[in-house]
Design a protein around this motif. Structure first.
Motif, PDB file in Angstrom:
ATOM      1  N   ARG A 240       0.845  -1.202   0.000  1.00 50.31           N
ATOM      2  CA  ARG A 240       0.000   0.000   0.000  1.00 50.31           C
ATOM      3  C   ARG A 240       0.882   1.254   0.000  1.00 50.31           C
ATOM      4  O   ARG A 240       0.616   2.220  -0.706  1.00 50.31           O
ATOM      5  N   ARG A 241       1.955   1.213   0.786  1.00 49.84           N
ATOM      6  CA  ARG A 241       2.899   2.321   0.817  1.00 49.84           C
ATOM      7  C   ARG A 241       3.574   2.487  -0.542  1.00 49.84           C
ATOM      8  O   ARG A 241       3.774   3.602  -1.018  1.00 49.84           O
TER       9      ARG A 241
ATOM     10  N   ALA B  19       2.386   1.624  -3.469  1.00 43.16           N
ATOM     11  CA  ALA B  19       1.415   2.162  -4.430  1.00 43.16           C
ATOM     12  C   ALA B  19       1.247   3.665  -4.236  1.00 43.16           C
ATOM     13  O   ALA B  19       1.183   4.430  -5.211  1.00 43.16           O
ATOM     14  N   ALA B  20       1.200   4.116  -2.994  1.00 45.50           N
ATOM     15  CA  ALA B  20       1.067   5.545  -2.718  1.00 45.50           C
ATOM     16  C   ALA B  20       2.289   6.313  -3.209  1.00 45.50           C
ATOM     17  O   ALA B  20       2.168   7.383  -3.821  1.00 45.50           O
TER      18      ALA B  20
ATOM     19  N   GLY C 291      -0.778  10.681  -3.142  1.00 42.54           N
ATOM     20  CA  GLY C 291      -0.752   9.215  -3.205  1.00 42.54           C
ATOM     21  C   GLY C 291      -1.228   8.582  -1.915  1.00 42.54           C
ATOM     22  O   GLY C 291      -1.970   7.591  -1.915  1.00 42.54           O
ATOM     23  N   HIS C 292      -0.826   9.164  -0.788  1.00 40.95           N
ATOM     24  CA  HIS C 292      -1.285   8.653   0.506  1.00 40.95           C
ATOM     25  C   HIS C 292      -2.796   8.822   0.649  1.00 40.95           C
ATOM     26  O   HIS C 292      -3.482   7.959   1.184  1.00 40.95           O
TER      27      HIS C 292
ATOM     28  N   MET D  93      -4.629   6.191  -1.337  1.00 38.89           N
ATOM     29  CA  MET D  93      -4.491   4.830  -0.806  1.00 38.89           C
ATOM     30  C   MET D  93      -4.868   4.714   0.669  1.00 38.89           C
ATOM     31  O   MET D  93      -4.631   3.685   1.294  1.00 38.89           O
ATOM     32  N   ASP D  94      -5.441   5.749   1.258  1.00 42.27           N
ATOM     33  CA  ASP D  94      -5.876   5.734   2.662  1.00 42.27           C
ATOM     34  C   ASP D  94      -4.745   5.445   3.636  1.00 42.27           C
ATOM     35  O   ASP D  94      -4.881   4.621   4.547  1.00 42.27           O
TER      36      ASP D  94
ATOM     37  N   ARG E  95      -2.463   3.095   8.226  1.00 40.62           N
ATOM     38  CA  ARG E  95      -3.742   3.105   7.509  1.00 40.62           C
ATOM     39  C   ARG E  95      -4.612   4.143   8.189  1.00 40.62           C
ATOM     40  O   ARG E  95      -4.510   4.383   9.385  1.00 40.62           O
TER      41      ARG E  95
ATOM     42  N   SER F 151      -9.729   5.683  -0.981  1.00 36.01           N
ATOM     43  CA  SER F 151      -9.859   4.217  -1.004  1.00 36.01           C
ATOM     44  C   SER F 151      -9.755   3.681  -2.426  1.00 36.01           C
ATOM     45  O   SER F 151     -10.571   2.875  -2.864  1.00 36.01           O
ATOM     46  N   LEU F 152      -8.730   4.110  -3.141  1.00 34.12           N
ATOM     47  CA  LEU F 152      -8.543   3.707  -4.528  1.00 34.12           C
ATOM     48  C   LEU F 152      -8.453   2.189  -4.676  1.00 34.12           C
ATOM     49  O   LEU F 152      -9.040   1.624  -5.597  1.00 34.12           O
ATOM     50  N   ASP F 153      -7.756   1.533  -3.764  1.00 34.92           N
ATOM     51  CA  ASP F 153      -7.601   0.084  -3.864  1.00 34.92           C
ATOM     52  C   ASP F 153      -8.946  -0.631  -3.763  1.00 34.92           C
ATOM     53  O   ASP F 153      -9.238  -1.542  -4.541  1.00 34.92           O
TER      54      ASP F 153
END
Length: 178
Positions: A19-20, A22-23, A74-75, A78-79, A156, A162-164
């Motif tokens: 997740r990090r 991806a952000a 980005g953060h 991605m929450d 988180r 909440s893109l994912d």
């Protein structure tokens, strides 16, 4: 006898390394798009593009995070949220220390992508990024070297796009329709 008990909210869970990543990738792509403004055709070394990339990276990862409660674009998508050890948004100095390391790694990645390097050159230029981020996969707190330098952690949160989850919903809907 009349003491008021304070309810302390449960701590936020740490963000997973994927997740990090991806952000960070989203922020990298945004900075890269801005850096195209500094591209000089025919120049051997793109100094203007490098300068624009660094300014965009600093703006997204330091100034924006400082003003937006620990979230870069980005953060936010991605929450995830960047906090210091006290559970607050890191101060300006910590953010600058942290992002100087990550910015150099991102710049070397940009050089690899722009020059289409091959073989040993790619490994040499991407080695700082790998060395910086590898500890997140083995550390129980998912801290990278730039997190340790800035005394920060990525959690988180419930504030974002909440893109994912939205992508998973779209993919499951597409699978049902097919």
């Amino acid at each position: 006898m009349g003491a008021i008990s304070r309810q302390i909210p449960p701590p936020l869970p740490l963000a997973q390394p994927w997740r990090r990543g991806a952000a960070t990738m989203i922020d990298f792509l945004l900075a890269w798009l801005f850096s195209v403004l500094g591209y000089s055709p025919g120049a051997a070394i793109q100094w203007a593009q490098i300068l624009v990339f660094f300014i965009a990276w600093w703006g997204l990862r330091v100034a924006f995070v400082n003003r937006n409660r620990g979230q870069s674009p980005g953060h936010w998508l991605m929450d995830v949220r960047l906090l210091d050890r006290r559970g607050r948004t890191p101060d300006f100095i910590s953010l600058n220390k942290r992002e100087l390391v990550m910015g150099v790694c991102a710049l070397l990645t940009l050089v690899v992508l722009e020059t289409f390097g091959r073989g040993f050159t790619v490994l040499l230029l991407l080695a700082p990024l790998l060395i910086n981020c590898a500890p997140a996969w083995v550390d129980e707190r998912h801290r990278t070297l730039h997190d340790r330098l800035g005394a920060t952690e990525v959690y988180r949160c419930y504030r974002g796009f909440s893109l994912d989850r939205k992508l998973i919903q779209i993919m499951s809907k597409l699978r049902k329709d097919v």
